[in-house]
Design an enzyme around this catalytic site. Sequence first.
Site, PDB file in Angstrom:
ATOM      1  N   GLU A 256      45.290  55.767 -71.158  1.00 13.74           N
ATOM      2  CA  GLU A 256      46.345  55.097 -70.386  1.00 13.74           C
ATOM      3  C   GLU A 256      46.022  55.355 -68.926  1.00 13.74           C
ATOM      4  O   GLU A 256      46.081  56.508 -68.483  1.00 13.74           O
ATOM      5  CB  GLU A 256      47.714  55.715 -70.706  1.00 13.74           C
ATOM      6  CG  GLU A 256      48.123  55.672 -72.169  1.00 13.74           C
ATOM      7  CD  GLU A 256      48.476  54.289 -72.632  1.00 13.74           C
ATOM      8  OE1 GLU A 256      48.793  53.445 -71.782  1.00 13.74           O
ATOM      9  OE2 GLU A 256      48.412  54.053 -73.843  1.00 13.74           O
ATOM     10  N   CYS A 295      53.730  54.793 -63.876  1.00 11.89           N
ATOM     11  CA  CYS A 295      52.573  53.950 -64.213  1.00 11.89           C
ATOM     12  C   CYS A 295      53.002  52.499 -64.418  1.00 11.89           C
ATOM     13  O   CYS A 295      52.198  51.590 -64.300  1.00 11.89           O
ATOM     14  CB  CYS A 295      51.910  54.486 -65.465  1.00 11.89           C
ATOM     15  SG  CYS A 295      53.080  54.745 -66.804  1.00 11.89           S
TER      16      CYS A 295
HETATM   17  P1  NAP Z   1      44.285  62.334 -62.782  1.00 13.33           P
HETATM   18  O1  NAP Z   1      43.883  63.022 -61.551  1.00 13.33           O
HETATM   19  O2  NAP Z   1      43.340  61.394 -63.415  1.00 13.33           O
HETATM   20  O3  NAP Z   1      44.647  63.529 -63.807  1.00 13.33           O
HETATM   21  C1  NAP Z   1      45.142  63.257 -65.098  1.00 13.33           C
HETATM   22  C2  NAP Z   1      44.907  64.482 -65.979  1.00 13.33           C
HETATM   23  O4  NAP Z   1      43.505  64.651 -66.186  1.00 13.33           O
HETATM   24  C3  NAP Z   1      45.402  65.792 -65.369  1.00 13.33           C
HETATM   25  O5  NAP Z   1      45.932  66.596 -66.379  1.00 13.33           O
HETATM   26  C4  NAP Z   1      44.125  66.375 -64.798  1.00 13.33           C
HETATM   27  O6  NAP Z   1      44.177  67.766 -64.648  1.00 13.33           O
HETATM   28  C5  NAP Z   1      43.146  65.990 -65.870  1.00 13.33           C
HETATM   29  N1  NAP Z   1      41.758  66.002 -65.477  1.00 13.33           N
HETATM   30  C6  NAP Z   1      41.232  65.809 -64.238  1.00 13.33           C
HETATM   31  N2  NAP Z   1      39.875  65.864 -64.302  1.00 13.33           N
HETATM   32  C7  NAP Z   1      39.554  66.107 -65.597  1.00 13.33           C
HETATM   33  C8  NAP Z   1      38.320  66.282 -66.303  1.00 13.33           C
HETATM   34  N3  NAP Z   1      37.139  66.201 -65.677  1.00 13.33           N
HETATM   35  N4  NAP Z   1      38.361  66.536 -67.620  1.00 13.33           N
HETATM   36  C9  NAP Z   1      39.537  66.608 -68.266  1.00 13.33           C
HETATM   37  N5  NAP Z   1      40.733  66.444 -67.665  1.00 13.33           N
HETATM   38  C10 NAP Z   1      40.743  66.198 -66.351  1.00 13.33           C
HETATM   39  O7  NAP Z   1      45.650  61.553 -62.615  1.00 13.33           O
HETATM   40  P2  NAP Z   1      47.001  62.061 -61.949  1.00 13.33           P
HETATM   41  O8  NAP Z   1      46.793  62.183 -60.486  1.00 13.33           O
HETATM   42  O9  NAP Z   1      47.560  63.229 -62.700  1.00 13.33           O
HETATM   43  O10 NAP Z   1      47.963  60.827 -62.269  1.00 13.33           O
HETATM   44  C11 NAP Z   1      48.013  59.666 -61.491  1.00 13.33           C
HETATM   45  C12 NAP Z   1      47.314  58.521 -62.164  1.00 13.33           C
HETATM   46  O11 NAP Z   1      47.694  58.423 -63.509  1.00 13.33           O
HETATM   47  C13 NAP Z   1      47.679  57.201 -61.534  1.00 13.33           C
HETATM   48  O12 NAP Z   1      46.501  56.495 -61.285  1.00 13.33           O
HETATM   49  C14 NAP Z   1      48.480  56.476 -62.603  1.00 13.33           C
HETATM   50  O13 NAP Z   1      48.303  55.107 -62.653  1.00 13.33           O
HETATM   51  C15 NAP Z   1      47.988  57.074 -63.839  1.00 13.33           C
HETATM   52  N6  NAP Z   1      49.039  57.042 -64.853  1.00 13.33           N
HETATM   53  C16 NAP Z   1      48.936  56.169 -65.887  1.00 13.33           C
HETATM   54  C17 NAP Z   1      49.910  56.150 -66.865  1.00 13.33           C
HETATM   55  C18 NAP Z   1      49.837  55.229 -68.045  1.00 13.33           C
HETATM   56  O14 NAP Z   1      50.598  55.397 -68.982  1.00 13.33           O
HETATM   57  N7  NAP Z   1      48.953  54.261 -68.047  1.00 13.33           N
HETATM   58  C19 NAP Z   1      50.998  57.020 -66.784  1.00 13.33           C
HETATM   59  C20 NAP Z   1      51.075  57.876 -65.705  1.00 13.33           C
HETATM   60  C21 NAP Z   1      50.079  57.890 -64.743  1.00 13.33           C
HETATM   61  P3  NAP Z   1      44.597  68.425 -63.241  1.00 13.33           P
HETATM   62  O15 NAP Z   1      45.986  67.997 -62.969  1.00 13.33           O
HETATM   63  O16 NAP Z   1      44.456  69.870 -63.536  1.00 13.33           O
HETATM   64  O17 NAP Z   1      43.620  67.901 -62.238  1.00 13.33           O
END
Ligand code: NAP
Length: 509
Positions: A256, A295
Site C-alpha cells: 500500500e 493515504c
Molecule cells: P516510509 O518512510 O516508506 O516508511 C514506512 C515503513 O517502512 C516504516 O515503518 C519504516 O520504518 C519502514 N521502512 C523504511 N525503510 C525500510 C527498509 N529498508 N526496510 C524495511 N522497512 C523499512 O513511509 P512513511 O513516511 O512512514 O509514510 C508515509 C508514506 O506512506 C506516504 O507516502 C503515504 O502515501 C504512504 N501511505 C500509504 C498508505 C496506503 O494505505 N496506501 C497508508 C498510509 C501511508 P521507519 O519508520 O523506522 O523508517
Amino acid sequence: MPLLQSYLQDQWVAGEAPHTDLVDPTTGEVVGQVSTRGLDLGSALHHSRTVGGPALRAMTFGQRGELLEGLAKVIHSERDALLELSRTSGGTTRGDAKFDVDGASGTMQYYAYLGKKLGDKRVLLDGESEGILRSKRFVGQHLLVPRHGVAIHINAFNFPAWGLAEKAAAALLAGMPVFSKPGTATCALTHRIMELWVDSGLLPAGAISLLVGSASDLLDHVGPQDCLAFTGGSSTAAKIRGHAAVVANNVRVNIEADSLNASILGPDVEPGSDTFQMFVNQVVTDMSQKAGQKCTAVRRIFVPNDLVEAASAALVERLSGVTVGKPGEKGVDIGPVASPSQHRSVQEGLEELGRVGSELWRGEAPEGGCFVRPGLFRVEGGLEAPFVHEHEVFGPAAAVMPYGGSAEEAVQLAAAGGGGLVVSVYSDDPEWAGPVVLGLAPWHGRIHWGSRKVHDQSPGPGTVLPNLVHGGPGKAGGGEELGGQRGLSFYLQRTAVQADRGLLDRILA
Ligand code: NAP
C-alpha cells in the site's frame, strides 16, 4: 526518558545504544527513545512460526474471532488514555486521534463478527467441487488454509493504532501469527496498545510480536511461508519488493503506497446544491483531517472550467474557518504534522505547489514544532501540469485543476496519477457519471460517488471501511487489504485438491 522496548519471543526486550528519539511534534520535546540494534530478529520470527502459528491454527475461526473481540475491547477500555497518547506522540487533535483509535477497535470488532459467522471451521472452501474430465467421482475442490509462516506487517507513521489493528485483524483471523513494525516516529501509541494486549493475557504465546525502531535486518530472515504486508512510501516499497531474501523465497508481498487521490466535480452540479456542498465539505475534511496525512486524502481536485471560480470561492470560504494550532486547545482543526522529517518534506511540497501553481488560500500556523501553513493552489495545464500527477505532498495541501467537463477528460486526468486508492466523483447525472465511474474503475481500488440523495449519509472518501477493499493499482502499490472476508485470502494458501468425492467429503465434513 522512557526507552520503549520491543516484544519478541513473548518478552519485552530493549535495543542497544545509540537510540532514536521520539518527538512530540507540537513542542519538539523528546518524549521517548527506541532502538532495534542487537535484537535477534531471526529467532523472533522462528518463535512466531513455531509457537504462535500452531497455537492459532489449532483455534477455529470462531475462537479467533473471540480473540479479536477481546483485543478490541482492551483498546476501547483504555480509549481516553490512548487518545491522549496519540496527541503527545503524534500531534493529533482529539478528532484525529479518535479516527485512528476507534478505527482500530472498530475494524477488529468487524473481523471478530466475521469470525463468529465462520464459526467452528478451520478450513475454508473456495467455490464448489467440480468433476474432472468426465468423471463424477474424481473431483477438484479449492481449499483455503492458513500459511505456516509469519504475517510481517510494516506500517507507515500516520495510523499507529489502526495500521496495527487492521492488518492484525485479518491475519489473526486467518490463523497466522503477526509480527508488527510500526512507523518509528509515532510508535509510542502502537507500543502502548501492545502492552495492553500483552497484559490482558488474551494472546496465545507467539501470536503477536512488536518491533519498535528501524527494521534492522528483519527482512534477511523471511521464509517461503511468510506474508509481508507493507504500507508506506513507494521508494521504500521498491526496496522491500526487491530485497534479496524476499525475492529468493518468493515471499507473498502486499504493498500500500503513495496515492494521488482525485476529487472530480461533474459539469451538472449547481453551485450551492447539496451535491456541490458535499464536494466542498469532503475536500475540506480531507485537507484538514489528520493534517492531510491520510493515504486516502484528496490531492487533485478537477473542476469544470465554468465552475472553477464558484468552487474555488466555496473551498476558500470553508478553509478560512479552519484553525491550525496546538491539538489540545479548543477549536483547533489541524495539528502539526507528525515528525521533523515529515515537516521538512511537507514544507518542500507546499513550496513546489506554489511554484507550479497560484495560491488560492494559505492558512496561518503557530511558530515552532512541526506546524505547517496548509495550502490550496490552482494548477493549470491538465495532463501536462507539472508535479501534481507525480508527487504526493503528504500534508494539508491540494490543487484545484480546471478541465473541460467531458467524462473522457475527467477519466484521463484522474488516471494520470498512475493508479490510486480512492477517487471521488460528484454528479447527479448518470449519463455523465456512468462512463466516468466505469472508466475510473481499472485505475482505482475504490470509487466514491457523491450525489444529492446520499449527500448527508457518506463518511467521505477518506474513510477506509473494513468491509470494502483498501488498496489500488499502479502507484498506489498494486495491493489490496480488508474488503471483509477477501482480506483473509492474502494469509491463506489456495490449494486445489483432486480426489475421490466421497473421501474428500469425509475430511472436509
Ligand atoms: P516510509 O518512510 O516508506 O516508511 C514506512 C515503513 O517502512 C516504516 O515503518 C519504516 O520504518 C519502514 N521502512 C523504511 N525503510 C525500510 C527498509 N529498508 N526496510 C524495511 N522497512 C523499512 O513511509 P512513511 O513516511 O512512514 O509514510 C508515509 C508514506 O506512506 C506516504 O507516502 C503515504 O502515501 C504512504 N501511505 C500509504 C498508505 C496506503 O494505505 N496506501 C497508508 C498510509 C501511508 P521507519 O519508520 O523506522 O523508517
